[in-house]
Design an enzyme around this catalytic site. Structure first.
Site, PDB file in Angstrom:
ATOM      1  CG  ASP A 187      22.084 -28.904 -35.213  1.00 32.78           C
ATOM      2  OD1 ASP A 187      21.443 -29.256 -36.217  1.00 32.78           O
ATOM      3  OD2 ASP A 187      21.905 -27.815 -34.631  1.00 32.78           O
ATOM      4  CB  THR A 198      18.021 -26.710 -35.427  1.00 27.70           C
ATOM      5  OG1 THR A 198      18.982 -27.079 -36.412  1.00 27.70           O
ATOM      6  CG2 THR A 198      18.693 -26.691 -34.059  1.00 27.70           C
ATOM      7  CE  LYS A 243      23.040 -24.574 -35.231  1.00 22.69           C
ATOM      8  NZ  LYS A 243      22.228 -25.385 -36.163  1.00 22.69           N
ATOM      9  CG  ASP A 244      19.888 -18.971 -29.637  1.00 25.82           C
ATOM     10  OD1 ASP A 244      19.485 -19.812 -30.461  1.00 25.82           O
ATOM     11  OD2 ASP A 244      19.967 -17.744 -29.917  1.00 25.82           O
ATOM     12  CG  ASP A 275      22.769 -27.712 -38.762  1.00 24.81           C
ATOM     13  OD1 ASP A 275      22.063 -28.436 -39.489  1.00 24.81           O
ATOM     14  OD2 ASP A 275      22.633 -26.474 -38.704  1.00 24.81           O
TER      15      ASP A 275
END
Length: 560
Positions: A47, A88, A170-171, A316
């Site tokens: 990311d 993202t 992150k989901d 990120d």
């Protein structure tokens, strides 16, 4: 008799020649790549990674991570996202679908629903709930993804026998790569403990291996350890002192400097594991979980191709706060390099070297901190969002009468007040174009285009092509715009530290693409490659159909 002997001799020569040719053909024949597919495909998305990080950090990288991929596999150095917005969720969806937001529908991380006037998170699904975790983080699924992924096609190719799993902090980084028919996605649920969990879209109960993994309490363990430099300070490539005006300190820390007393920061936050998302240990934790999935699901252990999608989210989170020239970010990448080596060593041991195909890319890149660029006398800066919207409001009020004309601004898109437009009996296309004209009067707006024009005209090049490929009428705004290079949105009372992404400029679109393993040649490709080419290339290697809306092409230089 002589003629008979000559004829027999000639016949035998012909037979011998035919057998020789057949033997040569048999010796040179190679089975198609897709007839012996890899046992496992590993997709890695970092990311917020710029391709130049590999160049800048090269001499500090170990031999078993990024360098191994470059030396053994294919390095596509000129890979780009050919759309905007570069965020993202759209990025992860585009890598695995082989198409852009105009088709897969993930036009932003956070979308706007005109009918309700409310927001819609990219993987929000209020009909599901958490498994292994509670709260809104459990209300997640791929419901909003409108096209298929390479994972979906692999599942169909193997009649559902493939094991397909996504892992990320992150989901959205775990869910979108797996598509709608993937077996499972696991993401991080914050809290005082912190654990990987999923939703009822995938299952009713966590597998035993996930329960065992969570019981190890690794999130708390990593948050009790300090973060200091991996290498001596003089080995790093930042042009800035560690304490500089362009970086935002992490929560619980007075300065954006190393070493960081992570444990004290964790305690100051009330023992919230949110902090883990911002430090290198997040990548270690993600690798831990990926290896647990590899072992727990026995992935890559038979002749049916499995797929493990891993997204490293921490670069990120940290990059937004510190920027790409920070000491902290370089140190995070050097540590990520060690995690990649650990991962590939485990794959070699458990699946077999040459028995898996691995690719690594990023969901977007990022611009340097504009304040830093500006201080270097570059053309860079900030655009006050309120000033920009007020300018549009004033222009539309002068032309069409006083009113609240801009209903919502979401990133570089304006949603106009359709109720007011209808009440005044106005043509929406005329109002949209008037709003775009007002935006174009701003000196730091490079272009602006209306939804009506994007829906009806085809743009084959330039900024408008990028905007159009990221646009879907039912989910995008009435007017889309692009700020000039190296300019970011600014907000009231906000400082000018840290950075962002989302534009169609090279600093946001140019990402690394590395492939290594089964079916992949050792090659360096410098021509322009689209991120939408990843899924078609993997489809050629594993021998499955292209994802339904894929617009990319296989990369021929890569394929054996």
């Amino acid at each position: 008799m002589k003629h008979l002997l000559c004829g027999a001799f000639l016949f035998l020569r012909i037979i011998a020649f035919g057998q020789s040719k057949a033997g040569t053909v048999a010796a040179s024949y190679h089975a198609p790549t897709w007839s012996t597919p890899p046992k496992l495909v590993v997709g890695i998305v970092v990311d917020q990674m710029r391709v130049d990080y590999i160049y800048r950090f090269w001499d500090n990288l170990g031999d078993g991570g990024f360098k191994r991929m470059v030396r053994e596999g294919a390095f596509m150095r000129n890979t780009h996202y050919d759309y905007a917005p570069t965020h993202t969720a759209p990025g992860h969806a585009s890598v695995y679908t082989g198409t852009t937001p105009m088709h897969h529908g993930i036009v932003a991380n956070d979308m706007y629903v005109r009918a309700t006037g409310g927001g819609l998170y990219c993987v929000q699904d209020d009909a599901v709930s958490g498994v292994g975790g509670t709260g809104h983080k459990g209300q997640r699924s791929p419901l909003n993804l409108l096209s298929g992924t390479i994972t979906d096609e692999l599942e169909r190719r193997t009649e559902g026998r493939s094991k397909t799993i996504g892992v990320a902090m992150k989901d959205r980084g775990a869910i979108l790569p797996i598509g709608r028919t993937g077996d499972a996605a696991y993401w991080f649920f914050e809290g005082t403990d912190g654990q990987f969990a999923t939703s009822t879209w995938y299952m009713k109960e966590l597998p035993d291996w996930v329960k065992t993994f969570n019981a190890r309490g690794l999130a708390r363990k990593y948050l009790s350890e300090p973060w200091d430099l991996l290498l001596p300070r003089d080995r790093y490539h930042t042009p800035l002192p560690d304490d500089n005006p362009y970086e935002e300190p992490l929560a619980g820390s007075a300065k954006a400097t190393l070493p960081m007393d992570v444990k004290a920061m964790y305690e100051a936050s009330g023992r919230s594991t949110v902090l883990l998302r911002f430090i290198p240990a997040s990548n270690t934790y993600t690798t831990d979980m990926a290896l647990a999935a590899l072992e727990g699901e026995a992935m890559g252990r038979d002749q049916v191709t499995d797929l493990l999608a891993i997204s490293y989210s921490a670069p990120d989170e940290l990059g937004h706060e510190m920027g790409p020239r920070s000491l902290e970010l370089e140190d995070m990448y050097l540590r990520l390099d060690r995690e990649l080596e650990r991962l590939m060593n485990a794959l070699d041991a458990n699946v077999g070297k040459g028995q898996y195909t691995l690719f690594l890319t990023a969901d977007h890149a990022v611009v340097d901190v504009p304040a830093y660029l500006r201080d270097q006398k570059a053309s860079a800066g900030y655009v006050e969002v309120k000033t920009l919207v007020d300018q549009v409001e004033a222009g539309l009020s002068r032309r069409f009468g006083a009113g609240h004309w801009v209903r919502k601004r979401l990133k570089e898109q304006l949603f106009l007040n359709d109720s007011l437009i209808a009440a005044r009996g106005l043509d929406p296309v005329v109002v949209q174009r008037a709003a775009a004209d007002e935006l174009l009067k701003h000196p730091q707006v490079a272009d602006a285009i209306t939804a009506a024009d994007l829906a009806r005209d085809t743009h084959a090049s330039g900024l408008r092509r990028s905007i159009q490929r990221g646009f879907m009428p039912m989910r995008s705004g009435d007017v889309c715009y692009v700020m000039r290079p190296s300019h970011l949105a600014a907000y009231a009372n906000a400082n000018q530290r840290g950075t962002d992404h989302g534009s169609p400029w090279n600093y946001d679109t140019n990402v690394p693409l590395l492939m290594v393993g089964a079916g992949v040649k050792h090659v360096e490709v410098v021509r322009r490659v689209s991120i939408t080419d990843v899924a078609p290339t993997i489809a050629m290697i594993v021998g499955c159909a292209l994802p339904d809306a894929a617009i990319g092409d296989p990369i021929p230089e890569v394929l054996r």
